[in-house]
Write a protein that holds these residues in place. Sequence first.
Motif, short mmCIF file in Angstrom:
data_model
loop_
_atom_site.label_atom_id
_atom_site.label_comp_id
_atom_site.label_asym_id
_atom_site.label_seq_id
_atom_site.Cartn_x
_atom_site.Cartn_y
_atom_site.Cartn_z
N ILE A 1 -41.63 21.26 -23.18
CA ILE A 1 -42.28 19.95 -23.23
C ILE A 1 -43.79 20.03 -23.03
CG2 ILE A 1 -40.25 18.68 -22.48
CD1 ILE A 1 -41.47 18.56 -19.69
N GLN A 2 -44.27 21.21 -22.62
CA GLN A 2 -45.69 21.38 -22.38
C GLN A 2 -46.41 21.54 -23.72
OE1 GLN A 2 -46.46 24.83 -20.03
NE2 GLN A 2 -48.08 23.83 -18.87
N LEU A 3 -47.51 20.86 -23.89
CA LEU A 3 -48.25 20.93 -25.14
C LEU A 3 -49.64 21.49 -24.90
CD1 LEU A 3 -47.41 17.36 -26.45
CD2 LEU A 3 -46.32 19.49 -27.13
N THR A 4 -50.20 22.09 -25.92
CA THR A 4 -51.56 22.58 -25.81
C THR A 4 -52.51 21.39 -25.93
OG1 THR A 4 -51.82 22.92 -28.19
CG2 THR A 4 -50.91 24.76 -26.90
N GLN A 5 -53.75 21.58 -25.53
CA GLN A 5 -54.75 20.52 -25.59
C GLN A 5 -54.92 20.02 -27.02
OE1 GLN A 5 -54.91 19.43 -22.42
NE2 GLN A 5 -57.01 18.96 -22.88
N VAL A 6 -54.90 20.92 -27.99
CA VAL A 6 -55.07 20.54 -29.39
C VAL A 6 -53.94 19.60 -29.82
CG1 VAL A 6 -55.12 21.40 -31.76
CG2 VAL A 6 -56.32 22.64 -29.97
N GLU A 7 -52.71 19.97 -29.46
CA GLU A 7 -51.56 19.12 -29.82
C GLU A 7 -51.66 17.76 -29.16
OE1 GLU A 7 -48.01 22.39 -30.54
OE2 GLU A 7 -48.60 21.90 -28.48
N ILE A 8 -52.11 17.71 -27.91
CA ILE A 8 -52.25 16.44 -27.21
C ILE A 8 -53.29 15.57 -27.91
CG2 ILE A 8 -53.06 15.39 -25.06
CD1 ILE A 8 -51.74 17.79 -23.59
N CYS A 9 -54.43 16.17 -28.28
CA CYS A 9 -55.48 15.41 -28.97
C CYS A 9 -54.99 14.90 -30.32
CB CYS A 9 -56.72 16.28 -29.17
SG CYS A 9 -57.63 16.59 -27.64
N GLN A 10 -54.24 15.74 -31.03
CA GLN A 10 -53.70 15.32 -32.33
C GLN A 10 -52.73 14.16 -32.16
OE1 GLN A 10 -52.01 18.99 -33.78
NE2 GLN A 10 -53.89 19.59 -34.84
N GLN A 11 -51.89 14.22 -31.15
CA GLN A 11 -50.94 13.14 -30.90
C GLN A 11 -51.67 11.85 -30.53
OE1 GLN A 11 -47.93 14.26 -28.10
NE2 GLN A 11 -46.77 15.41 -29.61
N ARG A 12 -52.70 11.97 -29.69
CA ARG A 12 -53.47 10.78 -29.31
C ARG A 12 -54.14 10.15 -30.52
NH1 ARG A 12 -56.23 13.01 -23.79
NH2 ARG A 12 -54.42 12.73 -22.45
N ARG A 13 -54.74 11.00 -31.37
CA ARG A 13 -55.39 10.50 -32.58
C ARG A 13 -54.39 9.81 -33.48
NH1 ARG A 13 -57.35 15.19 -34.63
NH2 ARG A 13 -58.59 15.41 -32.77
N HIS A 14 -53.22 10.41 -33.63
CA HIS A 14 -52.17 9.84 -34.47
C HIS A 14 -51.70 8.49 -33.91
CE1 HIS A 14 -48.86 9.75 -37.29
NE2 HIS A 14 -48.01 9.57 -36.30
N LYS A 15 -51.50 8.43 -32.58
CA LYS A 15 -51.10 7.18 -31.95
C LYS A 15 -52.17 6.11 -32.12
CE LYS A 15 -47.95 9.05 -28.49
NZ LYS A 15 -47.71 9.30 -27.07
N SER A 16 -53.43 6.52 -32.01
CA SER A 16 -54.53 5.58 -32.16
C SER A 16 -54.54 5.00 -33.58
CB SER A 16 -55.85 6.27 -31.87
OG SER A 16 -56.93 5.41 -32.10
N LEU A 17 -54.33 5.87 -34.57
CA LEU A 17 -54.28 5.41 -35.96
C LEU A 17 -53.10 4.46 -36.17
CD1 LEU A 17 -55.15 8.70 -37.89
CD2 LEU A 17 -56.59 6.68 -37.59
N LEU A 18 -51.96 4.81 -35.57
CA LEU A 18 -50.79 3.93 -35.69
C LEU A 18 -51.05 2.57 -35.05
CD1 LEU A 18 -47.77 6.33 -35.01
CD2 LEU A 18 -48.43 5.29 -37.17
N LEU A 19 -51.70 2.59 -33.89
CA LEU A 19 -52.02 1.33 -33.22
C LEU A 19 -52.97 0.49 -34.07
CD1 LEU A 19 -52.44 2.45 -29.51
CD2 LEU A 19 -50.61 1.06 -30.47
N ASP A 20 -53.97 1.14 -34.68
CA ASP A 20 -54.89 0.43 -35.56
C ASP A 20 -54.15 -0.17 -36.75
OD1 ASP A 20 -56.96 1.10 -33.88
OD2 ASP A 20 -57.73 2.72 -35.14
N ASP A 21 -53.27 0.63 -37.35
CA ASP A 21 -52.47 0.14 -38.48
C ASP A 21 -51.59 -1.03 -38.06
OD1 ASP A 21 -53.58 2.07 -40.09
OD2 ASP A 21 -51.83 3.39 -40.09
N ASN A 22 -50.95 -0.90 -36.89
CA ASN A 22 -50.09 -1.97 -36.40
C ASN A 22 -50.88 -3.23 -36.11
OD1 ASN A 22 -47.80 -0.40 -36.61
ND2 ASN A 22 -47.76 0.18 -34.46
#
Length: 127
Positions: free
Chosen positions: A68-89
């Motif tokens: 379940i541990q993620l690297t910093q890059v994966e965390i940033c990618q997930q945050r960016r993706h969530k942010s885009l989804l929130l903007d779309d929503n």
Amino acid sequence: MNQNTFDLIDRKYQCINTDQRISLLVDILVEGLSIKEAATKNNIKFSTAKVILKLFKQEGRIGKLKEIQLTQVEICQQRRHKSLLLDDNAQLCQNLLKQIEDCKTRNNQLQQTLTIYKQVNNQFKQE
């Protein structure tokens, strides 16, 4: 089964806690000990010490990687993706609210038109 097969079955992996890992890395990187010397000092197998050092240099991590541990890059990618989804929503919600308002306006117009038709119809009935 021969003796070598039993040795493989009974082989246990060495459990290295985070404190041992840090101590090993400090001995190698700060104190300047060789990997072999640091491994012996910290009671860690040489091959394990090499892997710990390699992972520290390549990935910047000290502890064992859990699923379940993620690297910093994966965390940033997930945050960016969530942010885009929130903007779309948010945009979809705004569009839906506008459509609802348009429907309410159209419904009011139709209600007014219907009321006028009913009045006209009632006038014709009275005549």
